[in-house]
Design a protein around this motif. Sequence first.
Motif, mmCIF file in Angstrom:
data_model
loop_
_atom_site.group_PDB
_atom_site.id
_atom_site.type_symbol
_atom_site.label_atom_id
_atom_site.label_comp_id
_atom_site.label_asym_id
_atom_site.label_seq_id
_atom_site.Cartn_x
_atom_site.Cartn_y
_atom_site.Cartn_z
ATOM 1 N N GLU A 27 68.868 34.249 -5.540
ATOM 2 C CA GLU A 27 68.138 34.335 -4.284
ATOM 3 C C GLU A 27 66.938 35.274 -4.373
ATOM 4 O O GLU A 27 65.871 34.996 -3.820
ATOM 5 C CB GLU A 27 69.083 34.806 -3.176
ATOM 6 N N THR A 28 67.108 36.386 -5.079
ATOM 7 C CA THR A 28 66.048 37.394 -5.157
ATOM 8 C C THR A 28 64.971 37.016 -6.171
ATOM 9 O O THR A 28 63.781 37.242 -5.945
ATOM 10 C CB THR A 28 66.628 38.764 -5.528
ATOM 11 N N PHE A 29 65.397 36.433 -7.284
ATOM 12 C CA PHE A 29 64.463 36.066 -8.357
ATOM 13 C C PHE A 29 64.616 34.573 -8.669
ATOM 14 O O PHE A 29 65.242 34.198 -9.669
ATOM 15 C CB PHE A 29 64.742 36.889 -9.616
ATOM 16 N N PRO A 30 64.091 33.704 -7.818
ATOM 17 C CA PRO A 30 64.275 32.260 -8.010
ATOM 18 C C PRO A 30 63.708 31.733 -9.325
ATOM 19 O O PRO A 30 64.071 30.642 -9.751
ATOM 20 C CB PRO A 30 63.551 31.658 -6.799
ATOM 21 N N ASP A 31 62.826 32.499 -9.974
ATOM 22 C CA ASP A 31 62.295 32.083 -11.270
ATOM 23 C C ASP A 31 62.958 32.825 -12.424
ATOM 24 O O ASP A 31 62.438 32.842 -13.540
ATOM 25 C CB ASP A 31 60.773 32.338 -11.323
ATOM 26 N N GLY A 32 64.112 33.426 -12.170
ATOM 27 C CA GLY A 32 64.752 34.221 -13.207
ATOM 28 C C GLY A 32 65.535 33.414 -14.220
ATOM 29 O O GLY A 32 65.563 33.748 -15.404
ATOM 30 N N PHE A 33 66.193 32.352 -13.760
ATOM 31 C CA PHE A 33 67.035 31.553 -14.642
ATOM 32 C C PHE A 33 66.428 30.184 -14.904
ATOM 33 O O PHE A 33 65.741 29.617 -14.049
ATOM 34 C CB PHE A 33 68.427 31.346 -14.030
ATOM 35 N N ALA A 34 66.720 29.635 -16.064
ATOM 36 C CA ALA A 34 66.286 28.276 -16.385
ATOM 37 C C ALA A 34 67.075 27.278 -15.549
ATOM 38 O O ALA A 34 68.259 27.482 -15.252
ATOM 39 C CB ALA A 34 66.507 28.005 -17.874
ATOM 40 N N ASN A 35 66.427 26.199 -15.172
ATOM 41 C CA ASN A 35 67.045 25.129 -14.403
ATOM 42 C C ASN A 35 67.915 24.299 -15.349
ATOM 43 O O ASN A 35 67.410 23.524 -16.155
ATOM 44 C CB ASN A 35 65.956 24.260 -13.769
ATOM 45 N N LEU A 36 69.228 24.459 -15.243
ATOM 46 C CA LEU A 36 70.134 23.756 -16.149
ATOM 47 C C LEU A 36 70.406 22.331 -15.687
ATOM 48 O O LEU A 36 70.848 21.500 -16.496
ATOM 49 C CB LEU A 36 71.439 24.536 -16.302
ATOM 50 N N ALA A 60 73.024 19.533 -17.003
ATOM 51 C CA ALA A 60 74.259 20.251 -16.704
ATOM 52 C C ALA A 60 75.068 19.614 -15.580
ATOM 53 O O ALA A 60 76.294 19.772 -15.533
ATOM 54 C CB ALA A 60 73.937 21.703 -16.355
ATOM 55 N N ASP A 61 74.419 18.883 -14.683
ATOM 56 C CA ASP A 61 75.146 18.305 -13.548
ATOM 57 C C ASP A 61 76.280 17.389 -14.002
ATOM 58 O O ASP A 61 77.278 17.228 -13.303
ATOM 59 C CB ASP A 61 74.192 17.537 -12.642
ATOM 60 N N SER A 62 76.135 16.801 -15.176
ATOM 61 C CA SER A 62 77.162 15.886 -15.682
ATOM 62 C C SER A 62 78.446 16.628 -16.062
ATOM 63 O O SER A 62 79.487 16.002 -16.264
ATOM 64 C CB SER A 62 76.638 15.124 -16.899
ATOM 65 N N LEU A 63 78.390 17.950 -16.150
ATOM 66 C CA LEU A 63 79.545 18.739 -16.544
ATOM 67 C C LEU A 63 80.415 19.144 -15.355
ATOM 68 O O LEU A 63 81.517 19.653 -15.537
ATOM 69 C CB LEU A 63 79.090 20.017 -17.271
ATOM 70 N N ALA A 64 79.925 18.930 -14.152
ATOM 71 C CA ALA A 64 80.601 19.433 -12.955
ATOM 72 C C ALA A 64 82.052 18.982 -12.857
ATOM 73 O O ALA A 64 82.915 19.728 -12.396
ATOM 74 C CB ALA A 64 79.834 19.003 -11.708
ATOM 75 N N LYS A 65 82.338 17.766 -13.298
ATOM 76 C CA LYS A 65 83.687 17.211 -13.164
ATOM 77 C C LYS A 65 84.724 17.989 -13.962
ATOM 78 O O LYS A 65 85.937 17.861 -13.722
ATOM 79 C CB LYS A 65 83.690 15.752 -13.635
ATOM 80 N N ASP A 66 84.283 18.797 -14.914
ATOM 81 C CA ASP A 66 85.212 19.521 -15.779
ATOM 82 C C ASP A 66 85.439 20.971 -15.357
ATOM 83 O O ASP A 66 86.046 21.752 -16.113
ATOM 84 C CB ASP A 66 84.694 19.506 -17.226
ATOM 85 N N PHE A 67 84.996 21.328 -14.160
ATOM 86 C CA PHE A 67 85.134 22.711 -13.684
ATOM 87 C C PHE A 67 85.632 22.712 -12.236
ATOM 88 O O PHE A 67 85.386 21.763 -11.494
ATOM 89 C CB PHE A 67 83.790 23.439 -13.771
ATOM 90 N N PRO A 68 86.317 23.792 -11.810
ATOM 91 C CA PRO A 68 86.718 23.898 -10.403
ATOM 92 C C PRO A 68 85.496 23.786 -9.498
ATOM 93 O O PRO A 68 84.475 24.437 -9.740
ATOM 94 C CB PRO A 68 87.343 25.294 -10.321
ATOM 95 N N SER A 69 85.591 22.960 -8.465
ATOM 96 C CA SER A 69 84.413 22.643 -7.648
ATOM 97 C C SER A 69 83.785 23.866 -6.997
ATOM 98 O O SER A 69 82.560 24.024 -7.014
ATOM 99 C CB SER A 69 84.786 21.616 -6.573
ATOM 100 N N GLY A 70 84.614 24.740 -6.418
ATOM 101 C CA GLY A 70 84.053 25.913 -5.757
ATOM 102 C C GLY A 70 83.352 26.832 -6.730
ATOM 103 O O GLY A 70 82.275 27.360 -6.448
ATOM 104 N N LEU A 71 83.937 27.021 -7.898
ATOM 105 C CA LEU A 71 83.343 27.883 -8.911
ATOM 106 C C LEU A 71 82.049 27.276 -9.439
ATOM 107 O O LEU A 71 81.058 27.980 -9.660
ATOM 108 C CB LEU A 71 84.322 28.096 -10.059
ATOM 109 N N TRP A 72 82.039 25.979 -9.640
ATOM 110 C CA TRP A 72 80.830 25.306 -10.125
ATOM 111 C C TRP A 72 79.679 25.513 -9.150
ATOM 112 O O TRP A 72 78.562 25.854 -9.531
ATOM 113 C CB TRP A 72 81.097 23.819 -10.329
ATOM 114 N N LYS A 73 79.952 25.331 -7.883
ATOM 115 C CA LYS A 73 78.905 25.462 -6.877
ATOM 116 C C LYS A 73 78.414 26.898 -6.751
ATOM 117 O O LYS A 73 77.293 27.139 -6.297
ATOM 118 C CB LYS A 73 79.409 24.953 -5.525
ATOM 119 N N GLY A 74 79.227 27.845 -7.180
ATOM 120 C CA GLY A 74 78.809 29.238 -7.150
ATOM 121 C C GLY A 74 77.682 29.537 -8.118
ATOM 122 O O GLY A 74 77.045 30.587 -8.021
ATOM 123 N N GLY A 75 77.411 28.636 -9.053
ATOM 124 C CA GLY A 75 76.321 28.806 -9.999
ATOM 125 C C GLY A 75 75.057 28.076 -9.592
ATOM 126 O O GLY A 75 74.142 27.900 -10.413
#
Length: 446
Positions: A112-121, A126-141
């Motif tokens: 939120e503070t540094f929207p240009d800090g991380f690379a857009n995965l 990366a979206d194709s990996l979502a099915k292999d992780f807990p949904s709430g935890l995935w959305k936390g990233g």
Amino acid sequence: MTATTRHPWRTRAGALAAGVAVLAAALTGCSSSPSGDTGSKTLTAWAWGAPAVGMKATAKAFEKTHPGVKITVQDVGNPAIWDKITPGMAAGGTGLPDVMDIGGDYMSNYVETFPDGFANLSDQGADSLAKDFPSGLWKGGQDAKGTQFGIPFEVNTNLLFYRKDLFQKAGVDIDSITTWDQLLAAGKKIKAATGAQLFAVDKAASQADAANLFEMLARLEGTFFFDKKGDIALTDKGNLAALTFLKEANDAGLIADIPQSAGTTSQMLGQKPVVATMPYASWLAGTFQSTAPAMKGKWGVRQSPAMTEGGYTSSSAGGTYLTVAKSSKNQKLAYEYVKYSMATLAGQQVMTKADQLFPSYEPMWKTSAFNQTDPYFGINTNALVIKALSEKTPPDYYTKDYPKALKVYDDAQTQVLVKGADPKAALESAAKLLAQQTSRKIAGSR
């Protein structure tokens, strides 16, 4: 395989918030320079403690299948890592490594503070990996738009550790308890029969972690300090129910007042004041054997009861994310290393063998290493964690103002548990103060 290492992300939460605010204000206009792979095969990664151990192991494995690649993983230490990442983010990525391990509540703060800090995965697939992780935890990233910036690393959920001997002496069947109200009623019987209190809370909130139990109960109600819009949710019915429950337990004399910093070990050892339960993060399961070996046979563990019949019996207890810095000149290679480490069986098997942390990658849960009986508890504690993590719980919306929310809540909790204040009034006052401090709106007040 049981998580054995705690990661105290929140011990520096207040300092992080202040540092981020100052640096962001001083360096307004700075942004990460455009980056793309330069052809270099050298990566640097920052982490601390057990995660760093695991990352060093996967770095070596990755190098073997990627000739010419060299990955240097630095154990920066905690909280030192945040004192390096925050200025780097504020300076547009200057001095940052290619890969960073980020604590769950720090993740949303930085996004939120540094929207240009991380690379857009998401752009890297990366979206194709979502099915292999807990949904709430995935959305936390993710950010508010659903763009993925972090891949879940290790994860913890909340469990209920309980004294089997005390429940038995009071004639209470732990398996019959499905709600916290039922547990409260059981606590009265246990205290009458054994003198033990039901659980412990740092009533004076000497540390930010004094809010841990409240957060657990609020999550079981499907809420948190903020909602998806970033509005303040402290006054919603779920948060009110959580604090009201704590007041009821306190009024019944069932809460032991133990400072957060000193209470965990004393409770495990059965020292006075004795408690019948420890609602705690799942990582604690891995510490009983070494901390309280003489108490083997007296402690049991199960999933949490629900706040309401049929409600959630799972709540997050923290996790971390592997991220790629937007300033990295080797984003694609960095992402490939992150993906290998976090989202392949080969990488995860190397990772968990080295760091002994509970992985977020669900396919790992089906391997033989996770189908073993814990000799201390006599059951497969991994199965409890897996069942909890498989529950489709909502994500926690921390926002960059989480440290401020934690402070105003802690003050409200102290007012309620020490001075007998009304939970509704205390939360309303806390929400108004937080709104003044952050300029955020209170949910439902639009």
